[in-house]
Design a protein around this motif. Structure first.
Motif, PDB file in Angstrom:
ATOM      1  N   TYR A   6      57.491 -11.065  58.400  1.00  0.00           N
ATOM      2  CA  TYR A   6      58.340  -9.878  58.269  1.00  0.00           C
ATOM      3  C   TYR A   6      57.730  -8.647  57.491  1.00  0.00           C
ATOM      4  CZ  TYR A   6      62.797 -12.106  59.646  1.00  0.00           C
ATOM      5  OH  TYR A   6      63.729 -12.678  60.351  1.00  0.00           O
ATOM      6  N   ARG A   9      55.476  -7.684  60.610  1.00  0.00           N
ATOM      7  CA  ARG A   9      56.216  -7.358  61.672  1.00  0.00           C
ATOM      8  C   ARG A   9      55.591  -8.081  62.673  1.00  0.00           C
ATOM      9  NH1 ARG A   9      60.646  -5.418  60.181  1.00  0.00           N
ATOM     10  NH2 ARG A   9      61.629  -5.021  62.128  1.00  0.00           N
ATOM     11  N   GLU A  10      55.290  -9.289  62.879  1.00  0.00           N
ATOM     12  CA  GLU A  10      54.549 -10.137  63.837  1.00  0.00           C
ATOM     13  C   GLU A  10      55.171 -11.302  63.907  1.00  0.00           C
ATOM     14  OE1 GLU A  10      49.761  -8.698  63.053  1.00  0.00           O
ATOM     15  OE2 GLU A  10      50.718 -10.788  63.198  1.00  0.00           O
ATOM     16  N   GLU A  66      55.109  -5.077  71.882  1.00  0.00           N
ATOM     17  CA  GLU A  66      56.552  -5.349  70.843  1.00  0.00           C
ATOM     18  C   GLU A  66      57.791  -5.738  71.609  1.00  0.00           C
ATOM     19  OE1 GLU A  66      56.699  -1.929  68.161  1.00  0.00           O
ATOM     20  OE2 GLU A  66      54.625  -2.270  67.584  1.00  0.00           O
ATOM     21  N   PHE A  70      58.687  -5.883  66.678  1.00  0.00           N
ATOM     22  CA  PHE A  70      57.740  -6.928  66.192  1.00  0.00           C
ATOM     23  C   PHE A  70      56.817  -7.176  67.228  1.00  0.00           C
ATOM     24  CE2 PHE A  70      60.962  -8.020  63.084  1.00  0.00           C
ATOM     25  CZ  PHE A  70      60.355  -8.814  62.336  1.00  0.00           C
TER      26      PHE A  70
END
Lengths: 195, 165
Positions: A6, A9-10, A66, A70
């Motif tokens: 988080y 953001r991956e 994405e 993410f």
């Protein structure tokens, strides 16, 4: 299993290409590597013998883009197919999110395919996984060769549960991206279910 | 400790705590690069002179290395080898396992020493294990309430298809 970050953001997922020796696992990765845009891929690592047989694993990191903000990254691994590298194969299955079984369609490799499939099930069970519960795709490779077993027969022997399967010719690239897409899709659907 | 099949989840708060800790370790151990890797080869955090390093490959190979030596350990009746050290002509790599699942990698040269690195790593490991415990607890709370503020519950087939276009 998948790693959700988080903070950056991956989301990272691990896909393992399994199958008997010389079935084309490394060739699948090489084709994907050669045809992927520079900014979407990392370095491909092959830990191979002097005769270019996989010794430990091949590794290819891919960034697919994405999804809901993410960054989606897939780490593709192959196992060494030769029977006596079983200890290494078990290690690579650790933390797997999805499996591609690459079958060698040549008639003389039929037994090797069946043996490798059994080996996959055994090794997954040892890691506490059940193949039926994992995202799983079967690829019938080398369809361009003259001595191929008919797909129907391969399907009967290798795919009694009817998981998604595809025909391919990894050397020319036919079916390789379709295979990757199919397994990646299943992994993401699995993630959605588990979230 | 995290089980072998549980997803690793990293939150902002713990990520910041980890970064602060490994930045401190970098300074105190006089090392060049420090990174944390999941046992499955996923990079968790990195600090130091990482600009010219392929950290993704390093992460994957480190995990492979730990997996292989772990296999060796089991063969001789050991649980695991918790510390590995590779000595090069200029650079050295110190690898240790924290909390059974996370791997701490320290790359250092002649400006530091194995003794100093070992000492500082030992101290930092205890703190890192504490942060990881917090992370596991947080993940468990989230797992008990599936779907709550998860960005993946809303993924559609179109989202997935768009990745490949």
């Amino acid at each position: 299993m998948s790693f959700i970050n988080y903070a950056s953001r991956e989301i990272n997922c691990k896909i393992v290409y399994y199958g008997p020796g010389l079935c084309g696992k490394t060739t699948n990765l090489q084709y994907i590597y050669n045809k992927t845009a520079q900014d979407a891929k990392g370095k491909m690592i092959s830990l191979a013998t002097e005769t270019e047989r996989t010794l430990f694993f091949d590794f290819l990191p891919l960034a697919l883009g994405e999804i809901r903000g993410f960054k989606t990254r897939f780490h593709l691994y192959t196992v060494p197919g030769q029977v006596f590298y079983d200890a290494s194969r078990k290690l690579i299955l650790k933390g797997v999110d999805g499996v591609v079984f690459v079958a060698d369609s040549q008639e003389e490799r039929l037994d090797a395919n069946i043996e490798s499939m059994e080996n996959l099930k055994d090794n997954l069970e040892e890691q506490g996984f059940q193949l039926e519960k994992l995202p799983f795709i079967i690829q019938y490779n080398k369809r361009d060769l003259p001595n191929c077993t008919p797909v129907e027969e391969l399907r009967k022997l290798l795919n009694p549960d009817g998981v998604p399967d595809l025909e391919a010719c990894a050397a020319s690239g036919e079916g390789t991206f379709e295979t990757l897409k199919a397994v990646a899709k299943q992994v993401l659907i699995d993630l959605k279910k588990g979230s | 400790m995290l089980g072998p099949q549980s997803s690793l989840v990293m939150y902002d708060e713990e990520y910041k705590r980890i970064m602060t800790l490994i930045e401190k370790l970098l300074r105190e151990s006089n090392s060049n690069v420090i990174f944390l890797v999941d046992k499955n080869g996923q990079m968790i955090a990195a600090t130091g002179a990482t600009e010219n390093l392929d950290t993704t490959s390093l992460a994957s190979l480190t995990a492979g290395n730990i997996a292989a030596t772990g296999g060796l350990a089991k063969l001789i009746g050991e649980k695991e080898f918790s510390i590995l050290f590779h000595e090069g002509e200029k650079d050295n790599i110190h690898i240790s396992i924290i909390g059974g699942r996370i791997i701490l990698v320290v790359i250092f040269d002649q400006r530091s020493s194995l003794g100093l690195v070992r000492l500082r790593v030992k101290k930092a490991s205890i703190e890192l294990a504490g942060i990881l415990d917090d992370l596991v607890r947080k993940t468990e709370i989230h797992d008990e309430a599936p779907g709550v503020d998860s960005p993946f519950a809303e993924i559609t087939d179109d989202d997935i298809d768009n990745l490949f276009n």
